[in-house]
Design a protein around this motif. Structure first.
Motif, PDB file in Angstrom:
ATOM      1  N   CYS A  71       0.871  -1.138   0.055  1.00 32.36           N
ATOM      2  CA  CYS A  71       0.076  -0.213  -0.120  1.00 32.36           C
ATOM      3  C   CYS A  71       0.806   1.046   0.185  1.00 32.36           C
ATOM      4  CB  CYS A  71      -0.890   0.058   1.279  1.00 32.36           C
ATOM      5  SG  CYS A  71      -2.327   1.323   0.818  1.00 32.36           S
ATOM      6  N   ARG A 126      -2.304  -2.735   4.109  1.00 30.63           N
ATOM      7  CA  ARG A 126      -3.170  -3.084   3.992  1.00 30.63           C
ATOM      8  C   ARG A 126      -3.358  -4.637   4.596  1.00 30.63           C
ATOM      9  NH1 ARG A 126      -6.142  -1.224  -0.290  1.00 30.63           N
ATOM     10  NH2 ARG A 126      -5.079   0.162  -1.992  1.00 30.63           N
ATOM     11  N   TYR A 147      -8.351  -2.794   4.231  1.00 32.71           N
ATOM     12  CA  TYR A 147      -8.753  -4.066   3.930  1.00 32.71           C
ATOM     13  C   TYR A 147      -7.850  -4.252   2.518  1.00 32.71           C
ATOM     14  CZ  TYR A 147     -12.574  -5.296   7.037  1.00 32.71           C
ATOM     15  OH  TYR A 147     -13.362  -5.835   8.384  1.00 32.71           O
ATOM     16  N   ARG A 148      -7.390  -5.526   2.508  1.00 29.68           N
ATOM     17  CA  ARG A 148      -6.984  -5.986   1.198  1.00 29.68           C
ATOM     18  C   ARG A 148      -7.644  -5.675  -0.137  1.00 29.68           C
ATOM     19  NH1 ARG A 148      -2.724  -9.896  -0.509  1.00 29.68           N
ATOM     20  NH2 ARG A 148      -3.124 -10.453  -2.751  1.00 29.68           N
ATOM     21  N   ASP A 203      -0.813  -8.185  -5.840  1.00 29.92           N
ATOM     22  CA  ASP A 203      -1.212  -7.309  -4.894  1.00 29.92           C
ATOM     23  C   ASP A 203      -1.370  -5.565  -5.678  1.00 29.92           C
ATOM     24  OD1 ASP A 203       1.358  -7.035  -5.049  1.00 29.92           O
ATOM     25  OD2 ASP A 203       1.552  -6.369  -2.841  1.00 29.92           O
ATOM     26  N   ALA A 250      -7.237  -0.715  -6.302  1.00 29.82           N
ATOM     27  CA  ALA A 250      -6.224  -0.888  -5.278  1.00 29.82           C
ATOM     28  C   ALA A 250      -4.900   0.008  -5.895  1.00 29.82           C
ATOM     29  CB  ALA A 250      -6.022  -2.233  -4.606  1.00 29.82           C
TER      30      ALA A 250
END
Length: 731
Positions: A70, A76, A193-194, A401, A437
């Motif tokens: 992040c 995250r 949160y992821r 991610d 994200a």
């Protein structure tokens, strides 16, 4: 911007006392979960955030690598269902956490910490910082050598180990005699949160041993000494050569390998004689965390060296990396799981000083979960099917991610690359979870250290202490944001980006000259990996073409007619000033005696930028379009056509070409170009490459964009229409 914030019930961020700012310190946080303590029918969940990364182990076996990355000051939280792994009477749960404390493109330079808790329903079974019997116990991972060289300029540190009897016992033995270390409350930030899928970590194994041989040793006049080793400084952090306790690049550099003999042996048990080596083939490029069981007959060193290709012999330094895992051993048996993911098709095991047997060598595949991919190949062309498979693996390896450029040398979240990968996520999954994200990370910090006001990092999450940025890549952020709204309809999110995008436009405004053209752009002006990148001053027309598209996108996003009008005027100016009598666009103009003078240099990629950014169309400039369509492409050099026009490279010229073929309905040419550009890549590594040759990354995220075109060609089908691929992963 509304954030999906996470609250731990009991856990506090902690770290080993006094080492939160220490370079390359690894600490394993462990707790016991007795089977008798587990409530019947309850899911046992672990939630964890960290700086920088961890491997999750249960009873010594790998479960996951995390957490999702992040922005500065934000972390995250990954959540995992531990229930299937809790099979022993007393289960040992460990988070081996690496804190690097160096600036890199792969992890942020922030103080080390772990915040984790295990829950069953509303009950907290264990938590960091709990201060009671439910606390995690911390053990310093002395097995990992701390003072080592960096892995690459872009990533952090290599992995080197010294294993002795009892190594890592604290990670598998609930009754370990290992001495814990003291911990203290650590600095962290806001938890999120992821909100993305999790890697499913399937186990992959080498197909076979393909060559074996012997080795000797000799001193060399010089050793691998790239910038990540020689250029350590006050703004590029790491250990200097004279500070190293272990220099695996020199150790490997001293080895003289013989030619060896070809073999076709099974790879489940690999006995290596003292000073023997074996090459293994995975069958294709894969990305993952290694785990292996080792039996050593005496004192020695096992080297794992690896690469995506073999040019005569395996070269772990080919890409400006130390693709080396160094494992010192004494007589005994050991199990090792690496701390980070790596990429390879080929792996060399080398046993120095004693006989070593390697058993159960396995790679936990760190990749976007196959279960969330709903698109399948529906064509009949075998070559196209191989390209499809290679593109899917390329996407999966680079979309965990964030969107990464490559999962090997950098593991960095580059803009521009992300523009192409984002389209693929939508094609394969019907969703844009990773994209949201990824884009959000650029919006979270109040500002970016080391960068001018308004400018965005060229890749992120990352640190740029040398103050380098790519102004063009910031433009791609805005262009991608426009497509994101079209894909998702997520108006609230794009509205939250307004302030940051207008700040970016404010950064560019002072560079506008008397014609409205950007002139004298600072730092690393990047058009593409070709001659184009040498033709970027004083006025880069390709950069201005992209600027016009950025202005138009922002104008449409936010209903700003001034911006759309400015974009239209800029397009007209570019056409008027850079189109030459030859019918091709000139790449740049130089300021001479106060006037702008065309350089006369022309590149293939600049012509593609002109169409991609709507400076011209096939209708407005039919000769140029027909020439590009029929005389340019993957075989232009062999046909000897237009040698005065510098050729494009894969990134991004060739991709702009194919995207234009798609946009303008040239289906036959698109089909032919896809096969011409990508078949040899798919056949050699099973992934798609950064460049047209295999001299750099052979697994590059943007290259998966071929799937977007395949979809438009009708070559894909959805086997589960409307399947919900929302984040859920292990939970």
């Amino acid at each position: 911007m509304q954030l999906h914030e996470y609250s731990f019930r009991m856990a506090q961020p902690v770290w080993e006392t006094g080492t939160a700012h220490t370079m390359n310190r690894t600490v394993s946080f462990c707790t016991n979960i007795p089977l008798s303590d587990l409530p019947a029918g309850q899911q046992i969940r672990l939630a964890a955030a960290a700086s920088c990364s961890f491997v999750l182990l249960v009873n010594g076996q790998f479960v996951a690598h995390g957490p999702a990355r992040c922005a500065h000051g934000f972390f995250r939280v990954d959540e995992y269902d531990l229930t299937p792994y809790l099979t022993a009477q007393v289960n040992r749960v460990c988070l081996r956490t690496a804190g690097y404390n160096v600036n890199s493109f792969s992890y942020l330079n922030q103080p080390s910490f772990l915040c984790a808790e295990i829950t069953a329903g509303e009950q907290v079974l264990a938590a960091t910082g709990a201060g009671n019997a439910r606390d995690f116990i911390a053990y310093g991972v002395g097995e990992r050598i701390r003072r080592v060289q960096r892995y690459s300029f872009q990533r952090t540190m290599v992995e080197s180990y010294d294993l002795r009897p009892g190594a890592f016992s604290y990670e598998s033995d609930p009754h370990t005699a290992a001495v814990p270390v003291a911990t203290e409350t650590a600095e962290a930030g806001r938890f999120l949160y992821r909100d993305m899928p999790y890697s499913d970590n399937e186990i992959l194994r080498p197909l076979r041993v393909i060559r074996t041989g012997h080795m000797r040793y000799s001193d060399k006049a010089s050793y691998y000494d790239s910038r990540e080793i020689s250029a350590i400084s006050d703004h590029f952090f790491g250990y200097r050569p004279e500070e190293l306790d272990c220099a695996s690049h020199i150790e490997v550099g001293r080895i003289d390998y013989d030619a060896g003999e070809e073999t076709a042996l099974p790879a489940d048990v690999i006995p290596l004689p003292a000073d023997g080596w074996a090459d293994l083939d995975m069958g294709r490029n894969y990305t993952g965390v290694w785990a292996l069981d080792i039996e050593a007959a005496g004192d020695g060193i096992l080297y794992l060296t690896f690469d995506e290709v073999i040019h005569g012999t395996l070269n772990p330094f080919r890409m400006g990396t130390s693709n080396i895992i160094r494992i010192g051993v004494s007589a005994g048996r050991y199990r090792l799981t690496t701390a980070e993911p790596y990429v390879m098709r080929y792996l060399r095991l080398s046993a120095k000083g004693c006989a070593i047997t390697v058993r159960d060598l396995r790679l936990y595949h760190i990749a976007f979960p196959a279960t969330h991919i709903t698109a399948r190949f529906a064509g009949q062309d075998d070559a196209m099917h191989r390209i499809f498979d290679a593109a899917v693996e390329t996407f999966r390896a680079n979309t965990v991610d964030i969107y990464m450029d490559c999962p090997s040398r950098e593991r960095a979240g580059w803009l521009c690359d992300s523009f192409f990968t984002s389209r693929v996520e939508r094609v394969l999954t019907g969703r844009s979870d990773v994209e949201r994200a990824f884009l959000q990370n650029f919006l979270l910090p109040e500002h970016f250290a080391f960068l001018p006001d308004g400018m965005l990092p060229m890749c992120y999450p990352s640190d740029h202490n040398d103050r380098t940025f790519i102004p063009n890549w910031a433009m791609w952020y805005g262009v991608e944001m426009g497509e994101y709204l079209t894909r998702t309809g997520d108006r609230a999110f794009t509205d939250s980006a307004r302030e940051r995008l207008y700040a970016l436009l404010a950064y560019f405004a002072p560079f506008e000259n008397e014609y409205g053209l950007l002139e004298g752009l600072k730092s690393w002006v990047f058009v593409e990996w070709s001659k184009s990148n040498e033709l970027v001053q004083d006025v880069s027309f390709a950069s201005n073409m992209l600027y016009a598209r950025l202005l138009d996108t922002c104008g449409q996003l936010y209903g700003d007619s001034d911006l759309t009008g400015k974009a239209a005027k800029l397009r007209a100016t570019i056409l008027d000033m850079s189109m030459t009598e030859s019918g091709f666009f000139c790449d740049n103009a130089l300021r001479q005696d106060g006037k702008l003078v065309l350089s006369g240099e022309r590149t293939e990629s600049c012509q593609y930028y002109a169409f991609f950014c709507d400076i011209v169309t096939p209708e407005s400039h039919p000769w140029l379009w027909e020439t590009l369509l029929h005389d340019f492409g993957y075989d232009r050099a062999t046909r000897g056509l237009y040698p005065e026009i510098y050729p494009a490279n894969a990134f991004i010229g060739n991709y702009l070409r194919l995207d234009l073929l798609d946009r303008y309905g040239c289906r036959e040419a698109l089909y032919d170009n896809i096969k011409g550009y990508f078949t040899y890549m798919a056949d050699k590594t099973g992934t798609l490459w950064e460049n047209v040759g295999d001299y750099a990354s052979c697994n590059h995220g943007f290259a998966s964009h071929v799937l977007y075109w395949m979809d438009h060609l009708g070559l894909l089908t959805r086997d589960i229409p409307g399947k919900d691929t929302s984040a859920g992963g292990a939970v």
